[in-house]
Design a protein around this motif. Structure first.
Motif, PDB file in Angstrom:
ATOM      1  N   SER A 195       0.769  -1.037  -0.084  1.00 21.11           N
ATOM      2  CA  SER A 195       0.025  -0.153  -0.185  1.00 21.11           C
ATOM      3  C   SER A 195       0.812   1.177  -0.080  1.00 21.11           C
ATOM      4  CB  SER A 195      -0.902   0.057   1.406  1.00 21.11           C
ATOM      5  OG  SER A 195      -1.734   1.042   1.347  1.00 21.11           O
ATOM      6  N   LEU A 196       0.883   2.054  -1.262  1.00 23.36           N
ATOM      7  CA  LEU A 196       1.631   3.212  -1.196  1.00 23.36           C
ATOM      8  C   LEU A 196       0.788   4.382  -1.252  1.00 23.36           C
ATOM      9  CD1 LEU A 196       4.449   2.044  -3.854  1.00 23.36           C
ATOM     10  CD2 LEU A 196       4.626   1.816  -1.347  1.00 23.36           C
ATOM     11  N   THR A 197      -0.267   4.383  -2.232  1.00 24.39           N
ATOM     12  CA  THR A 197      -0.922   5.505  -2.380  1.00 24.39           C
ATOM     13  C   THR A 197      -2.244   5.918  -1.502  1.00 24.39           C
ATOM     14  OG1 THR A 197      -2.386   4.204  -4.039  1.00 24.39           O
ATOM     15  CG2 THR A 197      -0.555   5.259  -5.010  1.00 24.39           C
ATOM     16  N   GLU A 198      -2.418   7.185  -1.623  1.00 29.97           N
ATOM     17  CA  GLU A 198      -3.823   7.819  -0.855  1.00 29.97           C
ATOM     18  C   GLU A 198      -4.592   8.468  -1.976  1.00 29.97           C
ATOM     19  OE1 GLU A 198      -2.057  10.301   2.308  1.00 29.97           O
ATOM     20  OE2 GLU A 198      -0.656   8.381   2.751  1.00 29.97           O
ATOM     21  N   LYS A 199      -5.767   8.498  -1.517  1.00 28.10           N
ATOM     22  CA  LYS A 199      -6.998   8.997  -2.683  1.00 28.10           C
ATOM     23  C   LYS A 199      -6.766  10.363  -3.083  1.00 28.10           C
ATOM     24  CE  LYS A 199     -11.909   8.406  -3.157  1.00 28.10           C
ATOM     25  NZ  LYS A 199     -13.041   8.139  -2.674  1.00 28.10           N
ATOM     26  N   LYS A 200      -6.250  11.226  -2.108  1.00 21.18           N
ATOM     27  CA  LYS A 200      -6.004  12.783  -2.837  1.00 21.18           C
ATOM     28  C   LYS A 200      -4.865  12.913  -3.195  1.00 21.18           C
ATOM     29  CE  LYS A 200      -6.641  16.092   0.310  1.00 21.18           C
ATOM     30  NZ  LYS A 200      -6.436  16.938   1.511  1.00 21.18           N
ATOM     31  N   TRP A 252      -5.333   4.059   0.234  1.00 25.28           N
ATOM     32  CA  TRP A 252      -6.535   3.830  -0.788  1.00 25.28           C
ATOM     33  C   TRP A 252      -6.190   3.154  -1.932  1.00 25.28           C
ATOM     34  CZ3 TRP A 252      -7.864   6.480  -5.447  1.00 25.28           C
ATOM     35  CH2 TRP A 252      -9.300   5.965  -6.011  1.00 25.28           C
ATOM     36  N   LEU A 253      -6.853   2.456  -2.690  1.00 23.12           N
ATOM     37  CA  LEU A 253      -6.713   1.728  -3.911  1.00 23.12           C
ATOM     38  C   LEU A 253      -5.483   0.828  -4.053  1.00 23.12           C
ATOM     39  CD1 LEU A 253      -8.521   1.783  -6.294  1.00 23.12           C
ATOM     40  CD2 LEU A 253      -6.892   3.207  -7.599  1.00 23.12           C
ATOM     41  N   PHE A 254      -5.597  -0.167  -3.182  1.00 26.89           N
ATOM     42  CA  PHE A 254      -4.482  -1.264  -3.499  1.00 26.89           C
ATOM     43  C   PHE A 254      -5.084  -2.565  -3.530  1.00 26.89           C
ATOM     44  CE2 PHE A 254      -3.606  -2.526   0.905  1.00 26.89           C
ATOM     45  CZ  PHE A 254      -4.463  -1.296   1.626  1.00 26.89           C
ATOM     46  N   ASN A 255      -4.446  -3.703  -4.102  1.00 22.81           N
ATOM     47  CA  ASN A 255      -5.111  -4.846  -4.249  1.00 22.81           C
ATOM     48  C   ASN A 255      -4.850  -5.834  -3.098  1.00 22.81           C
ATOM     49  OD1 ASN A 255      -5.980  -7.294  -5.552  1.00 22.81           O
ATOM     50  ND2 ASN A 255      -4.151  -7.382  -6.820  1.00 22.81           N
ATOM     51  N   GLN A 256      -5.545  -6.669  -2.690  1.00 21.29           N
ATOM     52  CA  GLN A 256      -5.696  -7.538  -1.846  1.00 21.29           C
ATOM     53  C   GLN A 256      -5.871  -6.819  -0.239  1.00 21.29           C
ATOM     54  OE1 GLN A 256      -6.519 -10.404  -2.021  1.00 21.29           O
ATOM     55  NE2 GLN A 256      -5.174 -11.609  -3.463  1.00 21.29           N
ATOM     56  N   SER A 298     -10.855  -2.448   6.863  1.00 17.29           N
ATOM     57  CA  SER A 298     -11.068  -2.240   5.558  1.00 17.29           C
ATOM     58  C   SER A 298     -12.110  -1.388   5.235  1.00 17.29           C
ATOM     59  CB  SER A 298     -11.344  -3.767   4.784  1.00 17.29           C
ATOM     60  OG  SER A 298     -11.868  -3.613   3.530  1.00 17.29           O
ATOM     61  N   ILE A 299     -11.728  -0.645   4.045  1.00 22.18           N
ATOM     62  CA  ILE A 299     -12.875   0.284   3.648  1.00 22.18           C
ATOM     63  C   ILE A 299     -13.939  -0.089   2.556  1.00 22.18           C
ATOM     64  CG2 ILE A 299     -11.496   2.475   3.760  1.00 22.18           C
ATOM     65  CD1 ILE A 299     -11.374   2.409   0.712  1.00 22.18           C
ATOM     66  N   GLY A 300     -13.665  -1.723   2.294  1.00 23.03           N
ATOM     67  CA  GLY A 300     -14.418  -2.550   1.421  1.00 23.03           C
ATOM     68  C   GLY A 300     -14.186  -2.336   0.035  1.00 23.03           C
ATOM     69  N   LYS A 301     -14.770  -3.278  -0.780  1.00 28.51           N
ATOM     70  CA  LYS A 301     -14.371  -3.765  -2.408  1.00 28.51           C
ATOM     71  C   LYS A 301     -14.623  -2.262  -3.134  1.00 28.51           C
ATOM     72  CE  LYS A 301     -15.427  -6.603  -6.128  1.00 28.51           C
ATOM     73  NZ  LYS A 301     -14.173  -7.093  -6.597  1.00 28.51           N
ATOM     74  N   ILE A 302     -13.390  -1.947  -3.850  1.00 21.01           N
ATOM     75  CA  ILE A 302     -13.816  -0.933  -4.839  1.00 21.01           C
ATOM     76  C   ILE A 302     -14.047  -1.395  -6.141  1.00 21.01           C
ATOM     77  CG2 ILE A 302     -12.586   1.084  -5.981  1.00 21.01           C
ATOM     78  CD1 ILE A 302     -10.942   1.568  -3.367  1.00 21.01           C
ATOM     79  N   LYS A 303     -15.059  -1.371  -6.599  1.00 22.99           N
ATOM     80  CA  LYS A 303     -15.495  -1.856  -7.917  1.00 22.99           C
ATOM     81  C   LYS A 303     -14.556  -1.180  -9.218  1.00 22.99           C
ATOM     82  CE  LYS A 303     -20.186  -3.194  -6.984  1.00 22.99           C
ATOM     83  NZ  LYS A 303     -21.425  -3.787  -7.677  1.00 22.99           N
ATOM     84  N   GLY A 317      -9.137  -0.496   0.385  1.00 25.84           N
ATOM     85  CA  GLY A 317      -8.154   0.427   0.964  1.00 25.84           C
ATOM     86  C   GLY A 317      -8.183   0.100   2.669  1.00 25.84           C
ATOM     87  N   LEU A 318      -7.404   0.899   3.541  1.00 24.49           N
ATOM     88  CA  LEU A 318      -7.585   0.466   5.044  1.00 24.49           C
ATOM     89  C   LEU A 318      -7.544   1.641   5.428  1.00 24.49           C
ATOM     90  CD1 LEU A 318      -4.705  -2.077   5.322  1.00 24.49           C
ATOM     91  CD2 LEU A 318      -7.262  -2.657   5.741  1.00 24.49           C
TER      92      LEU A 318
END
Lengths: 593, 89
Positions: free
Chosen positions: A133-138, A164-168, A207-212, A223-224
């Motif tokens: 996990s490297l990135t953030e939404k903003k 935000w936005l990483f796999n697994q 977990s913030i839940g699945k992002i479609k 995301g977490l």
């Protein structure tokens, strides 16, 4: 002429992929777990490919994410690349979901303590999933603006914020996470943490839940949120402030896997269209014999071949010249996924209406590959990020070349011999030698000048293919003139690098051009060094001429197009590989029946 | 026979860095200040690292690529580099 069996014995780096290919079976067979029918059905349900992941673990793929010295089987990036390509031709959702553990692990292999490495190796052996996990939404690619922050707390850290936005994100047992560890905003303000979810108190990590997603719909993208998450200081990877440095090095390695995803996707899309084309009759004859169709196929296949040559070269270069891999990995990542997108898009025109159908023709696998593949160029630094990594170094690379171009060192020649000869033994992987910049060194660009010399030598020594070789030589000479012109521009005062935001768009085209020089060198050198081990259809350099013609066109260099008979030779090779159930590759690799 | 020496003084290194920065940023050497962080000139934090390649060549020894992240001003970097011992055969 050499039989495929002889070749695979010489090139042992493909043996494991061949073994895995047989184990996984023919994806057209609905009885296999990794069948197209199953993959498409899971995608329609947006379901995680649990059974497929389980199958890969049963085969032992996870062992190849752990270095040999830690009890695993990771010894060759070429081997890992070819295995990932084998799975990618079946289902990108599965391979990306599985390989994310390598992404999560690589930073510990590079910068973690021996204790951390041992613990991680044990987790992977237990088939635990590790995320990165490297990135953030903003902030997206602008990692130095990230806000998730770890403040000193008792003997360790307290972390707050949302990644935000990483796999697994949800399924993983542990996450390697980039977090800000001081209040300033410098490259030393960030550290990496290895967060074992079981060791974080309930409520502190959620977990913030699945992002479609548009493609790879079954993937666990998410995301977490960390809320006063308490972590002991032993969870930090490397020194405080080393996070960005380690992450930059880690992404260089994982970019090779991205290339394998694209190679697998291109194979399935091309195979599906050829399967259609050889059966399809229009206006009283097979469509594959129509000149326009053949011309398109050649242009498509050329991009597959360039991608393969560049990937082979790069995977081997990681073993031989890891300090220079910052440039090489960025070229691969900014080229191969982009080529695969072009290949798939061009194939839609040859597949007609079927490309858009979700159930027709091999269970609608084409439309799934088209959507899935689009995500690869976004991973591990998108195309612009990778071009940026190249262009930042171009001026210094040009400066060094200006001194060495006509007087290259014996070391460069020695490195070329190992990198371009696919049967040459490689030095062991050593991630500790990776660096964040190449300090003006790029041995592979010398491959361009030396390619011209090799072709001149071929012209003197061989009675065969004189006309082809002369045209190849002309292409190379024109590309070298272009390269020298770029160097002159780079060394002029016109090129000044300021902050990231203000870099002119033109400089990104310089990075793109530089990538094409690498590609030209790779294609010629791979052919020259491997004539005795490539598939018989690739003994003749007609495919090399096709690749150079494409590269010249991309560089706005005027060259004669291929003749119709030259195009026929390439189309014959494509059709033959299809009928013989071989991977679309210069190296003979049989597919499962 | 090999012996170790401090090849350049702090002042010599600071002068080299000042000229390098001025040339890199296309500004006058008078606009380069020894205690201003490299990042404050708007020089990309990654692009700045390229200087280490040229510095290696000039000083004659390996230098960590991320040295400018750890010593982010001309003063701190030249002080550090002046203490490096270079081997001569």
């Amino acid at each position: 002429m050499h039989s495929p069996e002889t070749h695979t014995r010489i090139l042992t780096q493909f043996d494991k992929a061949q073994e895995l290919e047989t184990f996984l079976g023919n994806p057209l067979n609905a009885d296999t777990v990794l069948s197209f029918e199953h993959s498409v059905a899971l995608d329609e349900q947006e379901a995680y490919p649990e059974q497929c992941i389980q199958l890969l673990n049963d085969w032992g793929l996870h062992q190849y994410y752990i270095p040999e010295q830690l009890g695993g089987k990771l010894r060759s990036i070429e081997e890992l690349f070819s295995m990932a390509r084998t799975i990618s031709r079946r289902d990108l959702t599965t391979v990306i979901s599985h390989a994310v553990t390598f992404l999560g692990a690589i930073d510990i292999w590079i910068g973690g303590s021996f204790e951390q490495q041992k613990a991680l190796a044990a987790m992977i052996k237990e088939r635990k999933i590790i995320a990165l996990s490297l990135t953030e939404k903003k902030h997206g690619s602008d990692l130095m603006s990230n806000e998730v922050c770890a403040e000193a707390y008792q003997e360790g850290y307290k972390i707050n914020g949302e990644k935000w936005l990483f796999n697994q994100a949800h399924n993983s047992s542990a996450v390697t996470m980039l977090v800000k560890t001081d209040t300033s905003n410098t490259p030393r303000s960030y550290s990496l943490f290895f967060i074992n979810k079981d060791e974080v108190a309930t409520g502190q990590l959620s977990s913030i839940g699945k992002i479609k997603t548009h493609g790879v719909r079954g993937m666990d993208m998410g995301g977490l949120t960390l809320q006063d998450a308490i972590l002991p200081k032993e969870t930090r990877i490397g020194k405080k402030g080393a996070g960005l440095e380690i992450a930059i090095k880690g992404l260089q390695v994982t970019r090779m896997l991205c290339a394998s995803f694209s190679m697998g996707a291109m194979d399935t899309a091309l195979r599906t269209v050829i399967q259609f084309a050889v059966q399809r009759e229009l206006y009283g004859d097979s469509i594959i014999q129509m000149p326009r169709y053949k011309n398109s196929l050649v242009k498509i296949f050329t991009k597959v071949l360039i991608s393969e040559c560049l990937s082979f070269t790069s995977a081997r270069a990681l073993h031989v010249i890891p300090k220079q891999f910052t440039v090489i990995s960025a070229i691969v990542k900014s080229s191969v996924p982009v080529f695969s997108e072009a290949v798939l898009q061009e194939l839609t025109h040859l597949f007609g209406a079927r490309y858009y159908l979700r159930e027709e023709f091999n269970f609608g696998i084409f439309q799934k590959v088209l959507r899935d593949n689009a995500t690869v160029s976004l991973f591990d630094g998108n195309t612009a990020v990778n071009q940026h990594a190249i262009l930042l170094q171009l001026k210094y690379l040009a400066y060094n070349r200006s001194k060495e171009w006509n007087n290259r060192s014996a070391q460069i020649i020695e490195n070329h011999a190992v990198i371009y000869d696919l049967s040459a033994p490689l030095p062991s992987l050593d991630f500790s030698k990776l660096d964040v910049i190449s300090k003006g060194k790029d041995d592979l660009i010398f491959g361009l000048k030396m390619a011209t010399e090799k072709i001149t030598q071929e012209l003197e020594e061989t009675p065969l293919d004189h006309c082809l070789l002369q045209r190849i030589q002309q292409c190379l000479q024109k590309i070298e003139i272009k390269q020298k012109a770029l160097d002159a521009t780079l060394l002029s005062d016109e090129v000044q690098l300021g902050n990231v935001y203000a870099i002119p768009a033109l400089y990104y085209t310089y990075a793109e051009q530089y990538g094409y020089f690498h590609m030209a060198a790779s294609c010629v050198q791979i052919w020259h060094h491997n004539k005795t081990v490539v598939h018989e259809h690739f003994n003749s350099p007609v495919w090399v001429l096709a690749c150079l013609t494409f590269i010249c066109e991309a560089l706005d260099i005027t060259v004669n197009p291929l003749t119709e008979s030259e195009e026929d030779l390439i189309v014959d090779a494509i059709v033959e590989l299809y009928h013989k159930n071989q991977l679309f590759s210069i190296i003979p690799q049989s597919l499962a029946v | 026979m090999e012996h170790q020496v401090h090849k350049f003084s702090t002042e010599e290194i600071a002068e080299w860095l000042t000229q390098k920065m001025a040339s890199e940023l296309a500004i006058s050497i008078h606009q380069v200040h020894p205690d201003t962080p490299f990042a404050d000139y708007g020089l990309n934090s990654m692009a700045a690292l390229n200087i280490t390649g040229e510095m290696e060549e000039w000083i004659g020894t390996d230098i960590s690529a991320t040295l400018l992240w750890d010593y982010p001003t001309i003063t701190s970097l030249s002080e550090y580099l002046s203490k490096i011992e270079v081997s001569f055969a």
